[in-house]
Scaffold this motif. Sequence first.
Motif, PDB file in Angstrom:
ATOM      1  N   GLY A  76       4.624  46.140  42.013  1.00 40.26           N
ATOM      2  CA  GLY A  76       6.010  45.810  41.711  1.00 40.26           C
ATOM      3  C   GLY A  76       6.487  46.431  40.415  1.00 40.26           C
ATOM      4  O   GLY A  76       7.644  46.858  40.300  1.00 40.26           O
ATOM      5  N   VAL A  77       5.596  46.511  39.412  1.00 41.43           N
ATOM      6  CA  VAL A  77       5.964  47.184  38.159  1.00 41.43           C
ATOM      7  C   VAL A  77       6.211  48.663  38.402  1.00 41.43           C
ATOM      8  O   VAL A  77       7.176  49.252  37.885  1.00 41.43           O
ATOM      9  N   GLY A  78       5.353  49.283  39.214  1.00 46.23           N
ATOM     10  CA  GLY A  78       5.576  50.694  39.536  1.00 46.23           C
ATOM     11  C   GLY A  78       6.874  50.924  40.280  1.00 46.23           C
ATOM     12  O   GLY A  78       7.583  51.905  40.038  1.00 46.23           O
ATOM     13  N   GLU A  79       7.198  50.004  41.185  1.00 43.55           N
ATOM     14  CA  GLU A  79       8.462  50.124  41.921  1.00 43.55           C
ATOM     15  C   GLU A  79       9.657  49.977  40.988  1.00 43.55           C
ATOM     16  O   GLU A  79      10.668  50.673  41.139  1.00 43.55           O
ATOM     17  N   ALA A  80       9.559  49.065  40.005  1.00 41.50           N
ATOM     18  CA  ALA A  80      10.665  48.896  39.056  1.00 41.50           C
ATOM     19  C   ALA A  80      10.823  50.135  38.180  1.00 41.50           C
ATOM     20  O   ALA A  80      11.946  50.530  37.847  1.00 41.50           O
ATOM     21  N   ARG A  81       9.734  50.761  37.809  1.00 37.98           N
ATOM     22  CA  ARG A  81       9.835  51.978  36.997  1.00 37.98           C
ATOM     23  C   ARG A  81      10.376  53.152  37.803  1.00 37.98           C
ATOM     24  O   ARG A  81      10.992  54.065  37.249  1.00 37.98           O
ATOM     25  N   ARG A 134      12.656  45.866  35.415  1.00 36.40           N
ATOM     26  CA  ARG A 134      11.329  46.280  34.937  1.00 36.40           C
ATOM     27  C   ARG A 134      10.696  45.181  34.102  1.00 36.40           C
ATOM     28  O   ARG A 134       9.506  44.890  34.243  1.00 36.40           O
ATOM     29  N   ARG A 135      11.473  44.554  33.223  1.00 38.54           N
ATOM     30  CA  ARG A 135      10.909  43.473  32.408  1.00 38.54           C
ATOM     31  C   ARG A 135      10.512  42.284  33.274  1.00 38.54           C
ATOM     32  O   ARG A 135       9.504  41.617  33.012  1.00 38.54           O
ATOM     33  N   SER A 136      11.292  41.987  34.312  1.00 35.54           N
ATOM     34  CA  SER A 136      10.938  40.893  35.213  1.00 35.54           C
ATOM     35  C   SER A 136       9.639  41.197  35.941  1.00 35.54           C
ATOM     36  O   SER A 136       8.765  40.318  36.071  1.00 35.54           O
ATOM     37  N   ALA A 137       9.491  42.427  36.427  1.00 38.26           N
ATOM     38  CA  ALA A 137       8.246  42.798  37.117  1.00 38.26           C
ATOM     39  C   ALA A 137       7.058  42.735  36.172  1.00 38.26           C
ATOM     40  O   ALA A 137       5.957  42.322  36.557  1.00 38.26           O
ATOM     41  N   GLN A 138       7.258  43.168  34.925  1.00 39.22           N
ATOM     42  CA  GLN A 138       6.176  43.107  33.951  1.00 39.22           C
ATOM     43  C   GLN A 138       5.783  41.661  33.646  1.00 39.22           C
ATOM     44  O   GLN A 138       4.592  41.331  33.505  1.00 39.22           O
ATOM     45  N   ALA A 139       6.775  40.782  33.572  1.00 40.13           N
ATOM     46  CA  ALA A 139       6.480  39.368  33.339  1.00 40.13           C
ATOM     47  C   ALA A 139       5.725  38.763  34.513  1.00 40.13           C
ATOM     48  O   ALA A 139       4.813  37.950  34.326  1.00 40.13           O
ATOM     49  N   LEU A 140       6.081  39.146  35.728  1.00 44.35           N
ATOM     50  CA  LEU A 140       5.348  38.664  36.890  1.00 44.35           C
ATOM     51  C   LEU A 140       3.913  39.168  36.897  1.00 44.35           C
ATOM     52  O   LEU A 140       2.991  38.457  37.326  1.00 44.35           O
ATOM     53  N   LEU A 141       3.689  40.393  36.429  1.00 41.35           N
ATOM     54  CA  LEU A 141       2.334  40.909  36.305  1.00 41.35           C
ATOM     55  C   LEU A 141       1.551  40.113  35.265  1.00 41.35           C
ATOM     56  O   LEU A 141       0.378  39.786  35.476  1.00 41.35           O
ATOM     57  N   ASP A 142       2.185  39.800  34.148  1.00 41.99           N
ATOM     58  CA  ASP A 142       1.522  38.967  33.141  1.00 41.99           C
ATOM     59  C   ASP A 142       1.172  37.599  33.722  1.00 41.99           C
ATOM     60  O   ASP A 142       0.100  37.043  33.434  1.00 41.99           O
ATOM     61  N   GLN A 283       6.338  33.334  33.986  1.00 41.89           N
ATOM     62  CA  GLN A 283       7.259  33.072  35.097  1.00 41.89           C
ATOM     63  C   GLN A 283       8.661  32.759  34.579  1.00 41.89           C
ATOM     64  O   GLN A 283       9.661  33.178  35.177  1.00 41.89           O
ATOM     65  N   LEU A 284       8.755  32.033  33.475  1.00 41.90           N
ATOM     66  CA  LEU A 284      10.056  31.740  32.878  1.00 41.90           C
ATOM     67  C   LEU A 284      10.739  33.016  32.402  1.00 41.90           C
ATOM     68  O   LEU A 284      11.945  33.211  32.625  1.00 41.90           O
ATOM     69  N   ALA A 285       9.983  33.900  31.753  1.00 43.60           N
ATOM     70  CA  ALA A 285      10.562  35.168  31.293  1.00 43.60           C
ATOM     71  C   ALA A 285      11.046  36.010  32.463  1.00 43.60           C
ATOM     72  O   ALA A 285      12.125  36.628  32.403  1.00 43.60           O
ATOM     73  N   ALA A 286      10.288  36.027  33.557  1.00 45.19           N
ATOM     74  CA  ALA A 286      10.712  36.783  34.736  1.00 45.19           C
ATOM     75  C   ALA A 286      11.993  36.199  35.325  1.00 45.19           C
ATOM     76  O   ALA A 286      12.893  36.947  35.750  1.00 45.19           O
ATOM     77  N   ALA A 287      12.100  34.878  35.375  1.00 42.52           N
ATOM     78  CA  ALA A 287      13.315  34.252  35.915  1.00 42.52           C
ATOM     79  C   ALA A 287      14.529  34.569  35.054  1.00 42.52           C
ATOM     80  O   ALA A 287      15.632  34.802  35.571  1.00 42.52           O
ATOM     81  N   ALA A 351      20.005  28.802  37.764  1.00 44.35           N
ATOM     82  CA  ALA A 351      19.375  27.539  38.150  1.00 44.35           C
ATOM     83  C   ALA A 351      17.865  27.712  38.308  1.00 44.35           C
ATOM     84  O   ALA A 351      17.079  26.838  37.915  1.00 44.35           O
ATOM     85  N   GLN A 352      17.453  28.848  38.856  1.00 39.83           N
ATOM     86  CA  GLN A 352      16.022  29.099  38.991  1.00 39.83           C
ATOM     87  C   GLN A 352      15.354  29.237  37.629  1.00 39.83           C
ATOM     88  O   GLN A 352      14.232  28.774  37.422  1.00 39.83           O
ATOM     89  N   ALA A 353      16.056  29.877  36.682  1.00 41.08           N
ATOM     90  CA  ALA A 353      15.510  29.995  35.330  1.00 41.08           C
ATOM     91  C   ALA A 353      15.374  28.618  34.677  1.00 41.08           C
ATOM     92  O   ALA A 353      14.375  28.330  34.003  1.00 41.08           O
ATOM     93  N   GLU A 354      16.357  27.764  34.873  1.00 46.71           N
ATOM     94  CA  GLU A 354      16.254  26.404  34.337  1.00 46.71           C
ATOM     95  C   GLU A 354      15.102  25.639  34.981  1.00 46.71           C
ATOM     96  O   GLU A 354      14.400  24.862  34.312  1.00 46.71           O
ATOM     97  N   GLN A 355      14.901  25.857  36.275  1.00 50.61           N
ATOM     98  CA  GLN A 355      13.783  25.204  36.948  1.00 50.61           C
ATOM     99  C   GLN A 355      12.447  25.692  36.390  1.00 50.61           C
ATOM    100  O   GLN A 355      11.528  24.899  36.157  1.00 50.61           O
ATOM    101  N   ARG A 356      12.326  26.996  36.165  1.00 49.92           N
ATOM    102  CA  ARG A 356      11.102  27.541  35.580  1.00 49.92           C
ATOM    103  C   ARG A 356      10.873  27.010  34.170  1.00 49.92           C
ATOM    104  O   ARG A 356       9.724  26.780  33.761  1.00 49.92           O
TER     105      ARG A 356
END
Length: 477
Positions: A76-81, A134-142, A283-287, A351-356
Amino acid sequence: MNARCRAALLAAVLLGALPAQAQQPMEFNTAPCPSTWESEVQLTLPLTLPAAVDLALCRNAQVHGAWAGIRLQAAGVGEARAAYLPTLNGSLSRVHDRTAYPGARTASSSLDSNTGSLSLSWRLFDFGGRAAGRRSAQALLDAALANRDAVLQKTLAATVSAYFDAQTARASVQMRQAYEALARETVQATQRRAQRGLGSHSDTLQATSALAKAALGASRADGDERKARAVLVYTLGLPAGTAVLVDDDGDGAGLNAGLREDLSAWLALARERHPAIVAAQAQLAAARERVAVARSEGRPSIDLTANLYQNGRPNQGLSPASTRETLVGISLNIPLFDGFARHYKVRGAQAQAEQREAEAQEVQQQTLMDLVRTHAEASTALANLSAAQTWLDAAQDALASVQRKFGLGAADILEMLNTQSALLEAQQERIRCQAEWRSARLRLLASAGMLGRADIAQEGSTSGGTGGGKLRASTAR
């Protein structure tokens, strides 16, 4: 780490998808996973705790699933880049065009031509949508990396628990066998005393009854050990019926070094390093980044396009002459109205970010609560271990004194049996307190997010010996 995991990790590193911390050698699953471990476990005994951990990590399905999750998020990070790079498409075709004139004297005509096209598209500006993606994908990788650490620690905790249960059961068997030998020697001593006229037949019967009770306890302890070993075999992923023999229980000396830090230091380490907290924060950073992605979709974007056509455009009529057409353009795309779809999409992402965020707070609170409880249990277990050792030393001294008095005829059989029972109880408490302490210590490291294979190796190096305070099987004659 098996060959598949190493190849996937190497590919991700070469593609630049993994962060710097993931490109370093992993501490946990660094042992090879040979296919002949079953035979080695049967032949190379006893099984040490580090070897059991390596075996469990190699065979655990959740560990392999965690690695698959890392590879998925790395893709996913590669796809975002890839969104920052232009796209290039080409096509080639052979076209036959035949024109007929029914009812006319004009002859039909045909035209054959090779057509081709080449198109390039490159997004130049999009108000931060690609960067947020890209930052969201990187956060999901983390988060996937932290989830892998959490799965590894969970596997380690289960393996350590099963190993210590088997080790404690083995120590109980050894203690019960020693107690049975002591009871047998007591029976022999009473028989000799009766032959010399120093004791009665009733003393021999009481000693024989104590020997039968000791034999029953040894049989039950042996059954508990077989059950504990079966659970350990299942936890390690070995075939049922595999013969596994664990190391003898150690005396636990030197294991209180990890408890010197106060509770505030443990809490600070947990907030910084615990995999569950790190994964929830990622996960919160990705949201939050997905909110920026949703907002950018409603903003203008600038694209660069270039097209090259040879002998006409696709799906158009052919020209009898050879042609070449080149188009270059820059387009500005301005979304005007989409029925408020993007507005609701942004609200959903918020709303998803608040949930995370709520989930991250809950995970941190629950993790720290478990750490506080585990720290208290470890402190109590350490104090209990010291008290149990003092009790065991006193019970051994008492037995030695009664043995001397019994040999001289100054003590009766009841005093002898009561002293032996007190020693048995002290030995059982010593084994129980030692198992509670070692388990609580490693659970404390796991609760703080610090349990790694190095801690397991250190724990395994401290085990050994016979478990301090064996029952003395020498009875005065």
